[in-house]
Design an enzyme around this catalytic site. Sequence first.
Site, PDB file in Angstrom:
ATOM      1  N   GLY A  88       0.859  -1.177   0.000  1.00 45.60           N
ATOM      2  CA  GLY A  88       0.000   0.000   0.000  1.00 45.60           C
ATOM      3  C   GLY A  88       0.893   1.223   0.000  1.00 45.60           C
ATOM      4  O   GLY A  88       1.912   1.249  -0.686  1.00 45.60           O
ATOM      5  N   SER A 120       5.826  -5.299  -1.299  1.00 43.43           N
ATOM      6  CA  SER A 120       5.859  -3.906  -1.744  1.00 43.43           C
ATOM      7  C   SER A 120       6.219  -2.980  -0.575  1.00 43.43           C
ATOM      8  O   SER A 120       7.357  -2.966  -0.127  1.00 43.43           O
ATOM      9  CB  SER A 120       4.525  -3.527  -2.383  1.00 43.43           C
ATOM     10  N   ALA A 121       5.269  -2.222  -0.041  1.00 49.09           N
ATOM     11  CA  ALA A 121       5.558  -1.353   1.097  1.00 49.09           C
ATOM     12  C   ALA A 121       6.099  -2.151   2.283  1.00 49.09           C
ATOM     13  O   ALA A 121       6.962  -1.676   3.026  1.00 49.09           O
ATOM     14  CB  ALA A 121       4.307  -0.593   1.512  1.00 49.09           C
ATOM     15  N   HIS A 157       8.510  -2.881  -7.503  1.00 49.05           N
ATOM     16  CA  HIS A 157       7.847  -2.565  -8.782  1.00 49.05           C
ATOM     17  C   HIS A 157       8.827  -1.897  -9.746  1.00 49.05           C
ATOM     18  O   HIS A 157       8.421  -1.075 -10.579  1.00 49.05           O
ATOM     19  CB  HIS A 157       6.636  -1.643  -8.593  1.00 49.05           C
ATOM     20  N   GLU A 192       8.471  -6.450 -10.678  1.00 52.81           N
ATOM     21  CA  GLU A 192       7.270  -7.210 -10.327  1.00 52.81           C
ATOM     22  C   GLU A 192       7.442  -8.666 -10.732  1.00 52.81           C
ATOM     23  O   GLU A 192       7.940  -8.963 -11.828  1.00 52.81           O
ATOM     24  CB  GLU A 192       6.035  -6.603 -11.001  1.00 52.81           C
TER      25      GLU A 192
END
Length: 233
Positions: A88, A120-121, A157, A192
């Site tokens: 997020g 991700s985060a 990403h 990714e």
Amino acid sequence: MRLLLVSSSAVYGSGYLDHCAGAIATILASSVSRVLFVPYALSDRDAYAANTRARFEAMGFALDSVSDARGGAALAVEKAEALFVGGGNTFRLLDALWRNELVEPIRRRVLAGMPYIGSSAGSNVACPSIKTTNDMPIVQPPSFAALGLVPFNINPHYQDPIPGSMHMGETREQRIAEFHEENDPPVLGLREGAWLVVNGATVALQGSSGARLFRRGKPPMEYASGSRLDFLL
């Protein structure tokens, strides 16, 4: 220390955590039955937790949200068998970790051997700082300093420059170069579909897409899936 640091929670053409489900099952193995989820990176934490719970249950693991923890978030971390920190907005995530006084408890538990999964985060906050996130600073954390589980930064990403593109904004490579004008830690541009498995003193690059390593004062280096990056530790 056992870490699974995933670039993204999904890749094009697949569902939530589908591409890395095998890696998740491997790091949790037979020693974990329940996972503690940190949903702080999204605003609707209840919906995020419900979606993630359904996905982990499909993999055979129970899941609890730290937001629902009786006795407080810090106690939940102390009792957790394993931790999953979802993706997020990285600034919102780190802000909540600091404000809920979870940075040091998480760090202590992970260094003691609790499995940590980040997406991700959640992978960004495993690094020394969040200075190489792609996100906008929608909130202001008390510090950019993060968990420091690994001594290098990640750019999730990661996208390669597009030949012939007429876009005039900075590429990821240019932004990382700006980071290295002011900072020393290496930055791994994790595409990714790629993830890192950190097990003690070993770092393995896995997944489908590879990564690009940036170090201050040196040319970027390309690494394919299957590469060992132990030197980053």
